[in-house]
Design an enzyme around this catalytic site. Structure first.
Site, PDB file in Angstrom:
ATOM      1  N   ASP A 134      -7.583   5.451  -7.743  1.00  0.00           N
ATOM      2  CA  ASP A 134      -8.599   4.769  -9.104  1.00  0.00           C
ATOM      3  C   ASP A 134      -9.693   5.267  -9.693  1.00  0.00           C
ATOM      4  O   ASP A 134     -10.456   5.344  -8.772  1.00  0.00           O
ATOM      5  CB  ASP A 134      -7.650   3.028  -8.618  1.00  0.00           C
ATOM      6  CG  ASP A 134      -7.955   2.498  -8.007  1.00  0.00           C
ATOM      7  OD1 ASP A 134      -8.769   2.594  -7.422  1.00  0.00           O
ATOM      8  OD2 ASP A 134      -7.524   1.190  -7.985  1.00  0.00           O
ATOM      9  N   ASN A 203      -5.088 -11.200  -8.395  1.00  0.00           N
ATOM     10  CA  ASN A 203      -3.629 -11.924  -9.079  1.00  0.00           C
ATOM     11  C   ASN A 203      -2.741 -10.622  -8.321  1.00  0.00           C
ATOM     12  O   ASN A 203      -1.642 -10.288  -8.830  1.00  0.00           O
ATOM     13  CB  ASN A 203      -4.148 -11.090 -10.255  1.00  0.00           C
ATOM     14  CG  ASN A 203      -4.314  -9.866 -10.642  1.00  0.00           C
ATOM     15  OD1 ASN A 203      -4.494  -8.484 -10.207  1.00  0.00           O
ATOM     16  ND2 ASN A 203      -5.032  -9.285 -12.230  1.00  0.00           N
ATOM     17  N   HIS A 205      -2.560  -7.764  -7.938  1.00  0.00           N
ATOM     18  CA  HIS A 205      -2.647  -6.279  -8.149  1.00  0.00           C
ATOM     19  C   HIS A 205      -2.478  -4.993  -7.135  1.00  0.00           C
ATOM     20  O   HIS A 205      -3.237  -5.062  -5.736  1.00  0.00           O
ATOM     21  CB  HIS A 205      -4.105  -5.618  -9.467  1.00  0.00           C
ATOM     22  CG  HIS A 205      -5.037  -5.608  -8.853  1.00  0.00           C
ATOM     23  ND1 HIS A 205      -5.515  -6.354  -9.456  1.00  0.00           N
ATOM     24  CD2 HIS A 205      -5.679  -4.943  -7.588  1.00  0.00           C
ATOM     25  CE1 HIS A 205      -7.258  -5.996  -8.899  1.00  0.00           C
ATOM     26  NE2 HIS A 205      -6.595  -5.035  -8.395  1.00  0.00           N
ATOM     27  N   GLU A 210      -2.068  -3.852 -12.692  1.00  0.00           N
ATOM     28  CA  GLU A 210      -2.019  -5.346 -12.945  1.00  0.00           C
ATOM     29  C   GLU A 210      -0.630  -6.144 -12.810  1.00  0.00           C
ATOM     30  O   GLU A 210       0.186  -5.038 -13.575  1.00  0.00           O
ATOM     31  CB  GLU A 210      -2.666  -5.312 -14.130  1.00  0.00           C
ATOM     32  CG  GLU A 210      -4.042  -4.899 -13.899  1.00  0.00           C
ATOM     33  CD  GLU A 210      -5.463  -6.037 -13.060  1.00  0.00           C
ATOM     34  OE1 GLU A 210      -4.996  -6.343 -12.621  1.00  0.00           O
ATOM     35  OE2 GLU A 210      -6.319  -5.233 -13.239  1.00  0.00           O
TER      36      GLU A 210
HETATM   37  C1  GLP Z   1      -9.866  -3.104  -6.805  1.00  0.00           C
HETATM   38  C2  GLP Z   1      -9.120  -2.236  -6.415  1.00  0.00           C
HETATM   39  C3  GLP Z   1      -8.002  -2.016  -5.418  1.00  0.00           C
HETATM   40  C4  GLP Z   1      -8.384  -3.414  -4.083  1.00  0.00           C
HETATM   41  C5  GLP Z   1      -8.676  -4.520  -4.513  1.00  0.00           C
HETATM   42  C6  GLP Z   1      -9.152  -5.288  -3.979  1.00  0.00           C
HETATM   43  O1  GLP Z   1      -9.168  -3.667  -7.965  1.00  0.00           O
HETATM   44  N1  GLP Z   1      -8.855  -1.165  -7.970  1.00  0.00           N
HETATM   45  O2  GLP Z   1      -7.539  -1.321  -5.025  1.00  0.00           O
HETATM   46  O3  GLP Z   1      -7.733  -3.454  -3.509  1.00  0.00           O
HETATM   47  O4  GLP Z   1     -10.323  -4.109  -5.519  1.00  0.00           O
HETATM   48  O5  GLP Z   1     -10.893  -5.571  -3.572  1.00  0.00           O
HETATM   49  P1  GLP Z   1     -11.298  -6.438  -1.980  1.00  0.00           P
HETATM   50  O6  GLP Z   1     -10.920  -4.962  -1.256  1.00  0.00           O
HETATM   51  O7  GLP Z   1     -12.734  -5.607  -2.249  1.00  0.00           O
HETATM   52  O8  GLP Z   1     -10.624  -7.340  -2.574  1.00  0.00           O
END
Ligand code: GLP
Length: 313
Positions: A134, A203, A205, A210
Protein backbone atom coordinates in the site's frame (compact mmCIF):
# COMPACT_ATOMS: atom_id res chain seq x y z
CA UNK A 1 18.96 -22.54 24.49
CA UNK A 2 19.25 -21.02 21.07
CA UNK A 3 19.38 -23.01 17.89
CA UNK A 4 20.77 -21.92 14.61
CA UNK A 5 18.72 -22.27 11.48
CA UNK A 6 20.00 -25.69 10.50
CA UNK A 7 19.45 -27.21 13.92
CA UNK A 8 15.95 -25.84 14.37
CA UNK A 9 13.51 -28.70 14.86
CA UNK A 10 10.50 -29.19 12.71
CA UNK A 11 7.50 -31.17 13.88
CA UNK A 12 5.12 -32.50 11.32
CA UNK A 13 1.81 -34.01 12.27
CA UNK A 14 0.44 -36.00 9.37
CA UNK A 15 -3.18 -36.48 8.41
CA UNK A 16 -5.89 -35.26 10.71
CA UNK A 17 -4.27 -35.33 14.10
CA UNK A 18 -6.26 -36.13 17.19
CA UNK A 19 -5.78 -34.51 20.58
CA UNK A 20 -3.22 -37.12 21.60
CA UNK A 21 -0.96 -36.40 18.67
CA UNK A 22 -1.24 -32.68 19.14
CA UNK A 23 -0.64 -32.93 22.85
CA UNK A 24 2.36 -35.14 22.18
CA UNK A 25 3.89 -32.66 19.80
CA UNK A 26 3.27 -29.76 22.13
CA UNK A 27 4.59 -31.67 25.12
CA UNK A 28 7.73 -32.51 23.21
CA UNK A 29 8.17 -28.85 22.41
CA UNK A 30 7.44 -27.81 25.97
CA UNK A 31 9.80 -30.32 27.61
CA UNK A 32 12.66 -29.27 25.40
CA UNK A 33 11.94 -25.59 25.87
CA UNK A 34 13.01 -24.96 22.33
CA UNK A 35 12.33 -21.54 20.99
CA UNK A 36 11.58 -20.94 17.34
CA UNK A 37 10.54 -24.42 16.46
CA UNK A 38 7.53 -24.85 14.30
CA UNK A 39 4.59 -27.15 14.59
CA UNK A 40 3.43 -27.75 11.06
CA UNK A 41 0.04 -29.33 10.77
CA UNK A 42 -1.88 -29.82 7.52
CA UNK A 43 -4.44 -27.10 7.04
CA UNK A 44 -7.37 -29.48 6.95
CA UNK A 45 -6.51 -30.63 10.45
CA UNK A 46 -8.75 -29.99 13.40
CA UNK A 47 -6.14 -28.42 15.60
CA UNK A 48 -3.56 -26.04 14.27
CA UNK A 49 -2.36 -24.41 17.39
CA UNK A 50 0.98 -23.85 18.94
CA UNK A 51 1.12 -22.20 22.29
CA UNK A 52 3.89 -23.54 24.52
CA UNK A 53 3.49 -20.76 27.04
CA UNK A 54 0.09 -22.04 28.05
CA UNK A 55 0.58 -25.70 27.42
CA UNK A 56 -0.68 -26.96 30.79
CA UNK A 57 -4.14 -25.50 30.25
CA UNK A 58 -4.19 -26.68 26.63
CA UNK A 59 -3.40 -30.30 27.40
CA UNK A 60 -6.21 -32.65 26.61
CA UNK A 61 -8.33 -29.97 25.06
CA UNK A 62 -9.51 -30.46 21.57
CA UNK A 63 -10.12 -28.17 18.71
CA UNK A 64 -9.62 -24.62 17.75
CA UNK A 65 -12.67 -23.44 15.87
CA UNK A 66 -10.83 -22.85 12.61
CA UNK A 67 -7.88 -24.24 10.73
CA UNK A 68 -4.82 -22.11 10.82
CA UNK A 69 -1.30 -22.11 12.05
CA UNK A 70 -0.38 -20.03 15.04
CA UNK A 71 3.12 -19.53 16.31
CA UNK A 72 3.93 -17.65 19.47
CA UNK A 73 7.38 -16.32 20.24
CA UNK A 74 8.64 -14.65 23.37
CA UNK A 75 9.37 -11.26 21.82
CA UNK A 76 9.62 -9.28 18.56
CA UNK A 77 13.33 -10.03 18.15
CA UNK A 78 12.73 -13.78 18.14
CA UNK A 79 10.02 -13.20 15.54
CA UNK A 80 12.43 -11.11 13.47
CA UNK A 81 14.93 -13.96 13.51
CA UNK A 82 12.31 -16.49 12.44
CA UNK A 83 10.77 -14.37 9.67
CA UNK A 84 14.18 -13.29 8.38
CA UNK A 85 15.29 -16.92 8.24
CA UNK A 86 12.10 -17.81 6.35
CA UNK A 87 12.71 -15.03 3.83
CA UNK A 88 16.29 -16.20 3.31
CA UNK A 89 15.18 -19.81 2.87
CA UNK A 90 12.59 -18.82 0.27
CA UNK A 91 15.03 -16.60 -1.65
CA UNK A 92 17.72 -19.29 -1.65
CA UNK A 93 15.20 -21.86 -2.86
CA UNK A 94 13.89 -19.56 -5.60
CA UNK A 95 16.17 -16.59 -6.39
CA UNK A 96 13.48 -15.01 -8.60
CA UNK A 97 10.86 -15.30 -5.84
CA UNK A 98 8.04 -12.73 -5.75
CA UNK A 99 7.64 -11.19 -2.30
CA UNK A 100 4.69 -9.19 -0.99
CA UNK A 101 6.04 -6.63 1.46
CA UNK A 102 4.45 -4.73 4.31
CA UNK A 103 5.31 -1.58 6.23
CA UNK A 104 4.66 -0.45 9.81
CA UNK A 105 6.51 -0.67 13.11
CA UNK A 106 6.05 -4.44 13.28
CA UNK A 107 8.19 -4.96 10.20
CA UNK A 108 11.10 -2.77 11.30
CA UNK A 109 12.99 -5.35 13.41
CA UNK A 110 12.27 -7.96 10.74
CA UNK A 111 13.85 -5.91 7.96
CA UNK A 112 16.77 -4.94 10.21
CA UNK A 113 17.50 -8.57 10.98
CA UNK A 114 17.06 -9.60 7.35
CA UNK A 115 19.49 -6.94 6.15
CA UNK A 116 22.11 -8.10 8.68
CA UNK A 117 21.72 -11.77 7.84
CA UNK A 118 21.58 -11.18 4.09
CA UNK A 119 24.82 -9.21 4.26
CA UNK A 120 26.56 -11.82 6.39
CA UNK A 121 25.57 -14.61 4.05
CA UNK A 122 26.13 -12.63 0.82
CA UNK A 123 22.57 -13.39 -0.17
CA UNK A 124 21.81 -12.56 -3.79
CA UNK A 125 18.64 -10.47 -3.83
CA UNK A 126 19.13 -9.08 -7.34
CA UNK A 127 16.65 -11.41 -9.02
CA UNK A 128 13.77 -11.18 -6.61
CA UNK A 129 10.69 -9.11 -7.30
CA UNK A 130 8.65 -7.32 -4.66
CA UNK A 131 5.24 -5.71 -4.47
CA UNK A 132 4.38 -3.48 -1.54
CA UNK A 133 0.92 -3.63 -0.12
CA UNK A 134 0.00 0.00 0.00
CA UNK A 135 0.82 3.70 -0.19
CA UNK A 136 -0.73 6.92 1.06
CA UNK A 137 -2.41 9.05 -1.57
CA UNK A 138 -0.88 12.49 -1.90
CA UNK A 139 2.60 11.65 -0.61
CA UNK A 140 5.41 11.74 -3.14
CA UNK A 141 7.80 8.77 -3.08
CA UNK A 142 10.48 11.01 -1.57
CA UNK A 143 8.17 12.26 1.20
CA UNK A 144 9.78 10.94 4.42
CA UNK A 145 6.49 9.41 5.62
CA UNK A 146 5.58 7.72 2.35
CA UNK A 147 5.82 3.95 2.28
CA UNK A 148 8.28 4.29 -0.60
CA UNK A 149 10.60 6.15 1.74
CA UNK A 150 9.95 3.61 4.51
CA UNK A 151 10.98 0.75 2.20
CA UNK A 152 14.05 2.61 0.99
CA UNK A 153 15.15 3.44 4.55
CA UNK A 154 14.50 0.04 6.11
CA UNK A 155 15.29 -2.33 3.27
CA UNK A 156 15.87 -1.30 -0.33
CA UNK A 157 18.92 0.92 0.12
CA UNK A 158 20.79 -1.62 2.21
CA UNK A 159 21.14 -4.50 -0.26
CA UNK A 160 21.82 -4.92 -3.98
CA UNK A 161 18.24 -5.13 -5.20
CA UNK A 162 17.31 -4.54 -8.83
CA UNK A 163 15.28 -1.33 -8.51
CA UNK A 164 13.24 -2.22 -11.61
CA UNK A 165 11.83 -5.23 -9.78
CA UNK A 166 10.68 -3.32 -6.68
CA UNK A 167 7.08 -2.14 -6.83
CA UNK A 168 5.31 0.29 -4.50
CA UNK A 169 1.96 1.85 -5.46
CA UNK A 170 2.26 5.46 -6.63
CA UNK A 171 0.27 7.71 -4.32
CA UNK A 172 0.69 10.58 -6.77
CA UNK A 173 -0.77 8.79 -9.78
CA UNK A 174 -3.03 11.08 -11.81
CA UNK A 175 -5.56 8.37 -12.58
CA UNK A 176 -5.70 6.36 -9.38
CA UNK A 177 -8.21 3.78 -10.59
CA UNK A 178 -6.10 3.08 -13.68
CA UNK A 179 -2.99 2.83 -11.52
CA UNK A 180 -4.65 0.26 -9.26
CA UNK A 181 -5.60 -1.85 -12.29
CA UNK A 182 -2.09 -1.59 -13.70
CA UNK A 183 -0.54 -2.53 -10.35
CA UNK A 184 -2.69 -5.65 -10.10
CA UNK A 185 -1.97 -6.51 -13.74
CA UNK A 186 1.79 -6.16 -13.22
CA UNK A 187 1.55 -8.48 -10.23
CA UNK A 188 -0.27 -11.06 -12.34
CA UNK A 189 2.34 -10.72 -15.11
CA UNK A 190 5.02 -11.51 -12.54
CA UNK A 191 3.20 -14.71 -11.58
CA UNK A 192 1.60 -13.58 -8.31
CA UNK A 193 3.11 -13.53 -4.85
CA UNK A 194 5.08 -16.47 -3.48
CA UNK A 195 5.43 -15.15 0.06
CA UNK A 196 3.36 -12.32 1.50
CA UNK A 197 4.34 -10.53 4.71
CA UNK A 198 1.51 -8.88 6.59
CA UNK A 199 1.08 -6.80 9.69
CA UNK A 200 -2.35 -6.04 11.08
CA UNK A 201 -4.02 -2.81 12.10
CA UNK A 202 -5.67 -2.36 15.49
CA UNK A 203 -9.05 -2.68 13.73
CA UNK A 204 -8.02 -5.83 11.88
CA UNK A 205 -7.09 -4.23 8.58
CA UNK A 206 -4.48 -5.90 6.39
CA UNK A 207 -2.68 -3.76 3.86
CA UNK A 208 -5.13 -0.87 4.07
CA UNK A 209 -8.18 -3.09 3.61
CA UNK A 210 -10.38 -1.56 6.25
CA UNK A 211 -13.30 -3.30 8.03
CA UNK A 212 -16.16 -3.86 5.59
CA UNK A 213 -13.93 -4.46 2.55
CA UNK A 214 -15.27 -7.24 0.35
CA UNK A 215 -13.06 -10.32 0.41
CA UNK A 216 -12.91 -10.41 -3.39
CA UNK A 217 -11.91 -6.76 -3.71
CA UNK A 218 -8.83 -6.21 -5.91
CA UNK A 219 -6.26 -3.39 -5.62
CA UNK A 220 -8.21 -0.20 -4.93
CA UNK A 221 -8.37 3.27 -3.44
CA UNK A 222 -9.54 3.37 0.17
CA UNK A 223 -10.69 6.03 2.61
CA UNK A 224 -8.78 5.30 5.79
CA UNK A 225 -10.71 4.56 8.98
CA UNK A 226 -10.44 7.14 11.73
CA UNK A 227 -8.77 4.60 14.02
CA UNK A 228 -6.16 3.85 11.37
CA UNK A 229 -5.31 7.52 10.98
CA UNK A 230 -5.05 7.93 14.75
CA UNK A 231 -2.90 4.78 15.09
CA UNK A 232 -0.59 5.84 12.27
CA UNK A 233 -0.28 9.45 13.48
CA UNK A 234 2.58 8.24 15.70
CA UNK A 235 4.74 8.03 12.58
CA UNK A 236 4.02 11.65 11.60
CA UNK A 237 5.24 14.88 13.17
CA UNK A 238 3.06 16.26 15.95
CA UNK A 239 0.20 18.21 14.39
CA UNK A 240 0.88 16.89 10.86
CA UNK A 241 -2.13 15.63 8.98
CA UNK A 242 -2.18 11.90 8.30
CA UNK A 243 -3.39 11.31 4.73
CA UNK A 244 -7.05 10.32 4.58
CA UNK A 245 -6.80 7.87 1.71
CA UNK A 246 -4.50 5.28 0.27
CA UNK A 247 -4.00 2.75 -2.48
CA UNK A 248 -4.00 -0.82 -1.24
CA UNK A 249 -3.55 -4.20 -2.74
CA UNK A 250 -6.93 -5.89 -2.28
CA UNK A 251 -7.84 -8.93 -0.25
CA UNK A 252 -8.18 -10.71 -3.60
CA UNK A 253 -4.48 -10.31 -4.42
CA UNK A 254 -3.42 -11.02 -0.83
CA UNK A 255 -5.41 -14.26 -0.70
CA UNK A 256 -3.85 -15.39 -3.98
CA UNK A 257 -0.38 -15.36 -2.39
CA UNK A 258 0.92 -18.90 -2.15
CA UNK A 259 2.16 -18.41 1.42
CA UNK A 260 1.34 -15.76 4.01
CA UNK A 261 3.06 -14.77 7.25
CA UNK A 262 1.05 -12.33 9.35
CA UNK A 263 2.94 -10.82 12.28
CA UNK A 264 1.37 -9.05 15.25
CA UNK A 265 3.38 -7.81 18.21
CA UNK A 266 2.64 -5.84 21.36
CA UNK A 267 -0.31 -5.42 23.68
CA UNK A 268 -2.04 -3.04 21.30
CA UNK A 269 -2.73 -6.00 18.99
CA UNK A 270 -3.93 -8.38 21.72
CA UNK A 271 -7.63 -7.50 21.47
CA UNK A 272 -7.93 -7.81 17.70
CA UNK A 273 -5.97 -11.06 17.78
CA UNK A 274 -8.39 -12.44 20.39
CA UNK A 275 -11.41 -11.20 18.42
CA UNK A 276 -10.13 -12.91 15.29
CA UNK A 277 -9.47 -16.10 17.17
CA UNK A 278 -12.93 -16.34 18.71
CA UNK A 279 -15.05 -15.13 15.85
CA UNK A 280 -15.90 -16.52 12.46
CA UNK A 281 -14.78 -15.25 9.09
CA UNK A 282 -16.25 -11.78 8.73
CA UNK A 283 -15.64 -8.72 6.58
CA UNK A 284 -15.93 -6.70 9.79
CA UNK A 285 -12.46 -8.01 10.73
CA UNK A 286 -10.52 -8.22 7.46
CA UNK A 287 -7.77 -10.48 8.73
CA UNK A 288 -10.26 -13.23 9.57
CA UNK A 289 -10.17 -13.96 5.82
CA UNK A 290 -6.81 -15.66 6.39
CA UNK A 291 -8.68 -18.54 8.04
CA UNK A 292 -9.62 -19.50 4.50
CA UNK A 293 -6.05 -19.47 3.23
CA UNK A 294 -4.35 -22.86 2.86
CA UNK A 295 -0.95 -21.66 3.99
CA UNK A 296 -1.24 -18.66 6.30
CA UNK A 297 0.69 -18.52 9.55
CA UNK A 298 -0.15 -16.09 12.32
CA UNK A 299 2.98 -15.14 14.23
CA UNK A 300 2.55 -13.46 17.60
CA UNK A 301 4.70 -12.37 20.48
CA UNK A 302 3.49 -13.14 23.97
CA UNK A 303 2.05 -9.64 24.41
CA UNK A 304 -0.10 -9.91 21.27
CA UNK A 305 -1.18 -13.41 22.35
CA UNK A 306 -2.00 -12.35 25.89
CA UNK A 307 -5.80 -12.17 25.43
CA UNK A 308 -6.21 -15.43 23.54
CA UNK A 309 -9.12 -17.15 25.28
CA UNK A 310 -7.37 -20.37 26.15
CA UNK A 311 -9.80 -21.28 28.89
CA UNK A 312 -12.75 -20.88 26.53
CA UNK A 313 -11.53 -23.75 24.38
C1 GLP B 1 -0.45 0.29 8.44
C2 GLP B 1 -0.16 -0.52 7.20
C3 GLP B 1 -0.43 -1.97 7.43
C4 GLP B 1 0.22 -2.41 8.72
C5 GLP B 1 -0.40 -1.68 9.86
C6 GLP B 1 0.17 -2.08 11.21
O1 GLP B 1 -1.76 0.71 8.52
N1 GLP B 1 -0.89 -0.09 6.07
O2 GLP B 1 0.06 -2.72 6.34
O3 GLP B 1 0.05 -3.78 8.88
O4 GLP B 1 -0.13 -0.31 9.65
O5 GLP B 1 1.22 -1.25 11.53
P1 GLP B 1 2.17 -1.41 12.76
O6 GLP B 1 3.06 -2.55 12.44
O7 GLP B 1 2.92 -0.11 12.83
O8 GLP B 1 1.32 -1.65 13.95
Amino acid sequence: MRLDRKERPFFAVEGKPGPTQIEGALTHYYRNSLKNCALHVPTHATILAFCPVRLPSWSGRTALPHSYMLQIFSDPLSIAEYVSDTLIDRIQAKPDVVLGLATGGTMEPIYARFVDEARQSNLDVSRLTSFNLDEYIGLRPDHPKSYSAYMRDHLFQHLEFDAARLHVPDGMAQDLAAHCKAYAARLRECGGIDLQLLGVGGNGHIGFNEPGTAFDCPCHVVELAEQTRIDNSRFFAKGAIVPGSAITMGLAEIMEAREILLVATGESKAQIVADRYQGGVTEAIPFTVLKRHPRATIILDEAAASLLPVDAL
